[in-house]
Write a protein that holds these residues in place. Structure first.
Motif, PDB file in Angstrom:
ATOM      1  N   TYR A 101      44.540  32.700  51.835  1.00  0.00           N
ATOM      2  CA  TYR A 101      43.599  33.262  50.845  1.00  0.00           C
ATOM      3  C   TYR A 101      42.156  32.784  51.030  1.00  0.00           C
ATOM      4  CZ  TYR A 101      47.096  35.620  47.886  1.00  0.00           C
ATOM      5  OH  TYR A 101      48.052  36.467  47.387  1.00  0.00           O
ATOM      6  N   PRO A 102      41.941  31.480  51.342  1.00  0.00           N
ATOM      7  CA  PRO A 102      40.539  31.060  51.495  1.00  0.00           C
ATOM      8  C   PRO A 102      39.857  31.748  52.678  1.00  0.00           C
ATOM      9  CG  PRO A 102      41.994  29.153  51.292  1.00  0.00           C
ATOM     10  CD  PRO A 102      42.866  30.344  51.456  1.00  0.00           C
ATOM     11  N   TYR A 104      40.286  35.092  53.747  1.00  0.00           N
ATOM     12  CA  TYR A 104      39.981  36.530  53.697  1.00  0.00           C
ATOM     13  C   TYR A 104      39.659  36.992  52.284  1.00  0.00           C
ATOM     14  CZ  TYR A 104      44.816  37.586  52.147  1.00  0.00           C
ATOM     15  OH  TYR A 104      45.990  37.667  51.458  1.00  0.00           O
ATOM     16  N   GLN A 105      38.961  38.140  52.215  1.00  0.00           N
ATOM     17  CA  GLN A 105      38.499  38.644  50.928  1.00  0.00           C
ATOM     18  C   GLN A 105      39.560  39.531  50.266  1.00  0.00           C
ATOM     19  OE1 GLN A 105      36.664  38.333  47.931  1.00  0.00           O
ATOM     20  NE2 GLN A 105      35.426  37.430  49.549  1.00  0.00           N
ATOM     21  N   ASN A 106      39.837  40.696  50.881  1.00  0.00           N
ATOM     22  CA  ASN A 106      40.770  41.619  50.244  1.00  0.00           C
ATOM     23  C   ASN A 106      42.097  41.760  50.987  1.00  0.00           C
ATOM     24  OD1 ASN A 106      39.182  42.426  47.986  1.00  0.00           O
ATOM     25  ND2 ASN A 106      37.895  43.557  49.419  1.00  0.00           N
ATOM     26  N   ASP A 107      41.996  42.021  52.291  1.00  0.00           N
ATOM     27  CA  ASP A 107      43.213  42.200  53.071  1.00  0.00           C
ATOM     28  C   ASP A 107      43.250  41.217  54.235  1.00  0.00           C
ATOM     29  OD1 ASP A 107      44.516  44.577  51.821  1.00  0.00           O
ATOM     30  OD2 ASP A 107      42.540  45.430  52.230  1.00  0.00           O
TER      31      ASP A 107
ATOM     32  N   LYS B 227      44.545  38.580  43.756  1.00  0.00           N
ATOM     33  CA  LYS B 227      44.752  37.465  44.683  1.00  0.00           C
ATOM     34  C   LYS B 227      44.700  36.143  43.925  1.00  0.00           C
ATOM     35  CE  LYS B 227      42.162  36.145  48.241  1.00  0.00           C
ATOM     36  NZ  LYS B 227      41.121  36.175  49.279  1.00  0.00           N
ATOM     37  N   LEU B 242      43.462  25.806  46.887  1.00  0.00           N
ATOM     38  CA  LEU B 242      43.233  26.982  47.736  1.00  0.00           C
ATOM     39  C   LEU B 242      41.818  27.528  47.547  1.00  0.00           C
ATOM     40  CD1 LEU B 242      46.609  28.929  47.559  1.00  0.00           C
ATOM     41  CD2 LEU B 242      45.552  27.913  49.564  1.00  0.00           C
ATOM     42  N   GLY B 243      40.997  26.790  46.816  1.00  0.00           N
ATOM     43  CA  GLY B 243      39.597  27.168  46.728  1.00  0.00           C
ATOM     44  C   GLY B 243      39.223  28.010  45.525  1.00  0.00           C
ATOM     45  N   LYS B 291      48.133  42.108  43.077  1.00  0.00           N
ATOM     46  CA  LYS B 291      47.198  43.089  43.596  1.00  0.00           C
ATOM     47  C   LYS B 291      47.703  44.504  43.276  1.00  0.00           C
ATOM     48  CE  LYS B 291      45.242  44.227  48.070  1.00  0.00           C
ATOM     49  NZ  LYS B 291      45.430  43.963  49.492  1.00  0.00           N
TER      50      LYS B 291
END
Lengths: 266, 348
Positions: A101-102, A104-107, B227, B242-243, B291
């Motif tokens: 997750y850290p 990438y933004q969306n996919d 997300k 995870l930020g 999502k």
């Protein structure tokens, strides 16, 4: 490079960690040993940025850990926690992808997917990929969490990997495998810091051992330097024999039987 | 996962369109579905020279369309905020009602009903209605802010404390509501009961337009937090590692959910179980990735409320059943079924 100088952590007038100093450079694997309540987890929480030291200075790559933002830290260090409770029925591969997750933004990109696949192969979780995380055994869940942590910093140079009792609940094969992976990553340039309870595992894998007692650093050195009958008695208050493993020349520890007095039951 | 995510989107959209068209035709004046579609097409500038009954067109424009539109908005609001609140609480049994939003709205609504009758007996119905809606919205907001503030220590909000604070605020608001209800006269009691059971009967284009922004903003913004809500499932500490800036995320989810639920409750009263059931059903069908769960819950909520409204208008027509009764009657058995089936997997 992670440098702790005289860091302390105080909460409600109790000093959980007191004036601890040490440093670790890329390529090293450091194991933290100590009895329950010695301050191991609190120390790890400070190193991860979750808790700010009440005193002292703690720098990661020459910048105070508390000055990093959460997203910045996520790209420099990963933490395997002692407890991981998930209530939603995520699939195993979805949990592992959360480690990316850290990045990438969306996919997720192709690279993100490839890293997940590679790490799951390494940790032996590929066959669990489509299973619900909630249906896995405790040891399997632990390996999935390990995978999630590894994918987070897989492609990060000089990353910091923090692990709080990573082998608790794992069978012998995966205890060895988990620490072997950590060790191999340290040789690739990671800084690995792990809390362990098993002295022999520590002797086997650690480049250096940090022994804590009552929140203070008691001993700091290689396994051969610090693991002696006397030191183990000081820190853990148990009698033991320490031999040298003839094959690896590392210390090898056997506890002596302790006696328990149950006279009141009779 | 039972079906593909895109398949579910397509199915839900199609079902919603069909249910809405069908619902538009039902009522005291029956309008055939073909005429409904024709009138809709005309409104969009197609088939402008086709002939439809003026009466049908009038009924549809003034009565049915705003009602169906309101049902869709309210359903979407309840569905998506249910999913978001469950995500933030890391608990599939959470509901916006749990953090005091509905109770706060009820309390203020009851106060407005009783005070309005006592103080402004001369106010027109419409003004009274707006006052009621505004009061409920304010009540929802106040309760949410209170619960959120109570749960904050050292700049961090604790989800367990938030739940407990929600229970306390619920009890307090419930007691005050009871006290005021006890003092109400017969006409006020009727209004209170009617409001508490929920209804889309007050639908006009004004109410639809009034709540549209409060519902549409959360419906379009919350899916971008999918997300983050997934990472929350790992635990707050883990999400932070995870930020994620977890406090900001919690605050935003609470604000957006209160906006949506507060607006929905304000115009339609208490409609229970939608926020709980809809996300649950969606997860059974497509898995738990937020999502996809968030937008699908909005669609599913809209569909469920459209169907429930259709039922409550027609079962014993011309009498209209309160929609809250229908959703609870149909929802509870389904919920119990899920609970019994999955009780081994649930950890609270």
């Amino acid at each position: 490079m992670l440098i702790a100088e005289n860091i302390s952590y105080e909460t409600g007038n109790r000093m959980l960690v007191r004036d601890v100093s040490f440093s670790i450079r890329p390529g090293e694997m450091l194991v933290v040993l100590g009895a329950n309540g010695a301050g191991k987890s609190t120390l790890l929480r400070m190193l991860s940025g979750e808790r700010k030291p009440s005193k002292g200075s703690l720098t990661l790559h020459h910048k105070e850990v508390s000055h990093y933002s959460a997203p910045e830290l996520a790209l420099k260090r990963a933490v395997l926690n002692q407890q991981n409770v998930v209530n939603m029925a995520f699939l195993t591969h979805e949990i592992v992808m959360m480690g990316r997750y850290p990045h990438y933004q969306n996919d997720p990109s192709l690279k993100d997917r490839e890293i997940c696949e590679e790490v799951m192969k390494l940790t032996g979780t590929t066959h669990l990929s489509e299973r619900s995380y909630l249906s896995l055994s405790g040891g399997e869940q632990q390996r999935v969490q390990l995978s999630r942590i590894l994918v987070q910093i897989w492609d990060v140079p000089n990353a910091l990997l923090l692990m709080d009792e990573p082998v608790a609940g794992l069978d012998l094969q995966y205890q060895q495998q988990t620490l072997a992976i950590a060790k191999a990553l340290s040789k690739k340039g990671f800084m690995v810091i792990s809390i362990l309870h098993d002295i022999n595992l520590a002797a086997q894998y650690a480049d250096r051992i940090l022994m804590l007692k009552n929140g203070r650093k008691w001993y700091d050195g290689t396994a051969s330097e610090v693991l002696s009958t006397k030191n183990i008695y000081e820190v853990f208050e148990i009698d033991s024999d320490v031999f040298t493993n003839p094959k690896t020349l590392k210390p090898f520890f056997i506890p002596k039987n302790s006696t328990v007095n149950l006279s009141s039951i009779s | 996962m039972v079906i593909q995510k895109t398949t579910l989107y397509v199915l839900l959209t199609a079902a919603l369109f069909m249910a809405a068209s069908f619902s538009l035709g039902l009522g005291a004046v029956k309008i055939p579905v073909t005429d409904v579609l024709l009138i809709l097409a005309k409104k969009l500038g197609m088939f402008t020279n086709s002939v439809v009954s003026m009466q049908h067109e009038g009924v549809l424009n003034i009565v049915r369309l705003p009602r169906v539109a309101l049902g869709i908005l309210v359903g979407a609001a309840l569905g998506i905020s249910g999913a978001a609140v469950q995500g933030i609480f890391r608990n599939p049994l959470a509901e916006p009602g749990l953090i005091g939003i509905s109770a706060g709205a009820s309390l203020m609504a009851v106060i407005v009903i009783v005070l309005e009758m006592a103080l402004f007996a001369s106010l027109s119905n419409l003004l009274g209605y707006y006052l009621l809606a505004f009061g409920a919205f304010a009540g929802a907001g106040i309760a949410a802010v209170l619960v959120y503030q109570i749960s904050r220590t050292d700049g961090k909000s604790n989800v367990a404390t938030m739940l407990l604070a929600g229970i306390a605020i619920n009890a307090l608001a419930g007691a005050l509501t009871g006290l005021i209800t006890y003092m109400a006269d017969d006409q006020q009691l009727r209004n209170i009961t009617f409001w508490m059971l929920g209804s889309l009967g007050g639908a006009t284009w004004e109410t639809v337009l009034a709540i549209a922004p409060f519902v549409l903003i959360p419906v379009f913004v919350l899916p971008y937090m999918g997300k983050a809500l997934n990472a929350f499932a790992l635990g707050e500490t883990q999400a932070n590692q995870l930020g994620l800036r977890i406090n900001r995320i919690k605050r935003n989810v609470v604000i957006l959910s209160t906006m949506a639920v507060g607006a929905a409750v304000a115009v339609s009263g208490i409609i229970g179980f939608v926020g709980l059931l809809v996300p649950h059903t969606v997860r059974l069908l497509i898995g738990v990735d937020n999502k996809y769960v968030l937008p699908a819950s909005a669609l599913m909520g809209a569909l469920m409320l459209t169907l429930a409204d259709m039922l409550c208008r027609t079962i014993i027509a011309p009498i209209e059943l309160p929609i809250g009764v229908i959703t609870a009657l149909l929802g509870t058995p389904l919920f119990l079924y899920i609970l019994i089936k999955d009780k081994k997997k649930l950890t609270l």
